[in-house]
Design a protein around this motif. Structure first.
Motif, PDB file in Angstrom:
ATOM      1  N   ILE A 144      -2.627  -4.958  -5.506  1.00 44.40           N
ATOM      2  CA  ILE A 144      -2.187  -6.021  -6.407  1.00 44.40           C
ATOM      3  C   ILE A 144      -1.402  -5.378  -7.538  1.00 44.40           C
ATOM      4  CG2 ILE A 144      -2.920  -7.840  -7.990  1.00 44.40           C
ATOM      5  CD1 ILE A 144      -5.427  -8.166  -6.219  1.00 44.40           C
ATOM      6  N   VAL A 145      -0.205  -5.928  -7.815  1.00 48.35           N
ATOM      7  CA  VAL A 145       0.677  -5.377  -8.840  1.00 48.35           C
ATOM      8  C   VAL A 145       0.960  -6.454  -9.887  1.00 48.35           C
ATOM      9  CG1 VAL A 145       2.953  -4.351  -9.280  1.00 48.35           C
ATOM     10  CG2 VAL A 145       1.756  -3.863  -7.126  1.00 48.35           C
TER      11      VAL A 145
ATOM     12  N   SER B 100       0.836  -1.197   0.000  1.00 45.78           N
ATOM     13  CA  SER B 100       0.000   0.000   0.000  1.00 45.78           C
ATOM     14  C   SER B 100       0.869   1.245   0.000  1.00 45.78           C
ATOM     15  CB  SER B 100      -0.904   0.005   1.235  1.00 45.78           C
ATOM     16  OG  SER B 100      -1.605   1.221   1.322  1.00 45.78           O
ATOM     17  N   THR B 101       0.475   2.219  -0.801  1.00 44.24           N
ATOM     18  CA  THR B 101       1.193   3.487  -0.795  1.00 44.24           C
ATOM     19  C   THR B 101       0.780   4.329   0.400  1.00 44.24           C
ATOM     20  OG1 THR B 101      -0.470   4.431  -2.261  1.00 44.24           O
ATOM     21  CG2 THR B 101       1.528   3.553  -3.280  1.00 44.24           C
TER      22      THR B 101
ATOM     23  N   SER C 203      -3.821   0.834   7.655  1.00 41.92           N
ATOM     24  CA  SER C 203      -4.330  -0.189   8.562  1.00 41.92           C
ATOM     25  C   SER C 203      -3.971   0.088  10.025  1.00 41.92           C
ATOM     26  CB  SER C 203      -3.796  -1.564   8.146  1.00 41.92           C
ATOM     27  OG  SER C 203      -2.391  -1.560   8.192  1.00 41.92           O
ATOM     28  N   ARG C 204      -3.414   1.245  10.293  1.00 37.15           N
ATOM     29  CA  ARG C 204      -3.056   1.590  11.669  1.00 37.15           C
ATOM     30  C   ARG C 204      -4.246   2.162  12.420  1.00 37.15           C
ATOM     31  NH1 ARG C 204       2.421   3.726   9.892  1.00 37.15           N
ATOM     32  NH2 ARG C 204       3.731   1.929  10.247  1.00 37.15           N
ATOM     33  N   ILE C 205      -4.136   2.114  13.718  1.00 38.36           N
ATOM     34  CA  ILE C 205      -5.175   2.703  14.559  1.00 38.36           C
ATOM     35  C   ILE C 205      -4.659   4.035  15.076  1.00 38.36           C
ATOM     36  CG2 ILE C 205      -6.475   2.459  16.691  1.00 38.36           C
ATOM     37  CD1 ILE C 205      -6.406  -0.553  16.254  1.00 38.36           C
ATOM     38  N   GLU C 206      -5.429   5.085  14.798  1.00 36.77           N
ATOM     39  CA  GLU C 206      -5.047   6.406  15.280  1.00 36.77           C
ATOM     40  C   GLU C 206      -6.239   7.027  15.994  1.00 36.77           C
ATOM     41  OE1 GLU C 206      -3.155   8.945  12.480  1.00 36.77           O
ATOM     42  OE2 GLU C 206      -1.989   7.331  11.611  1.00 36.77           O
TER      43      GLU C 206
END
Length: 143
Positions: A129-130, A95-96, A101-104
């Motif tokens: 997906i690449v 992911s760029t 997916s972090r919790i803030e």
């Protein structure tokens, strides 16, 4: 055994790589405590031929097979997605948006779910997906 060479370890799993190319589902799962040698076995030093780990050797086998079968009319389309499950949370490693997916502030970011269809296929929702054409492209993503 602990004194096995990278080549000896790869010989043990190379038929799994062939099975994946034949269309079977394959997984090599490395699970041990920190410092036990998982990264060493899986990656090692790809630039040094006799010290390459399972992943670089597998990629070589996959792309060599692809190239060898092209004159016979075989065509492989390859895609890469990479994830990590850490503390029961899925992280999209390609992911760029590294904070997805972090919790803030108590609010979770992107939530990934594991889905199984009626044919037994498993997918993780919303993973990056690449499309790839060579082991060099995959190694770039690994780096």
């Amino acid at each position: 055994m602990p004194n096995a060479s990278q080549e000896e370890v790869f010989v043990e799993i190379s038929q799994l790589v062939k099975s994946a190319l034949d269309g079977y589902k394959v997984c090599i799962f490395a699970y041990r405590q920190t410092g036990s040698g998982k990264t060493y076995t899986m990656m090692r030093k790809p630039a040094q031929p006799d010290e390459k780990g399972l992943i670089p050797r597998s990629l070589e086998q996959i792309f060599q097979t692809k190239q060898a079968l092209q004159p016979q009319g075989w065509r492989y389309e390859m895609q890469v997605s990479m994830l990590e499950i850490y503390n029961e949370t899925i992280h999209d490693l390609l992911s760029t948006n590294k904070d997805a997916s972090r919790i803030e502030n108590g609010v979770a970011g992107k939530q990934y779910t594991i889905k199984h269809d009626a044919n037994g296929n498993t997918q993780v929702s919303d993973l990056t997906i690449v499309d790839v054409q060579s082991s060099r492209e995959v190694n770039y993503l690994l780096d």
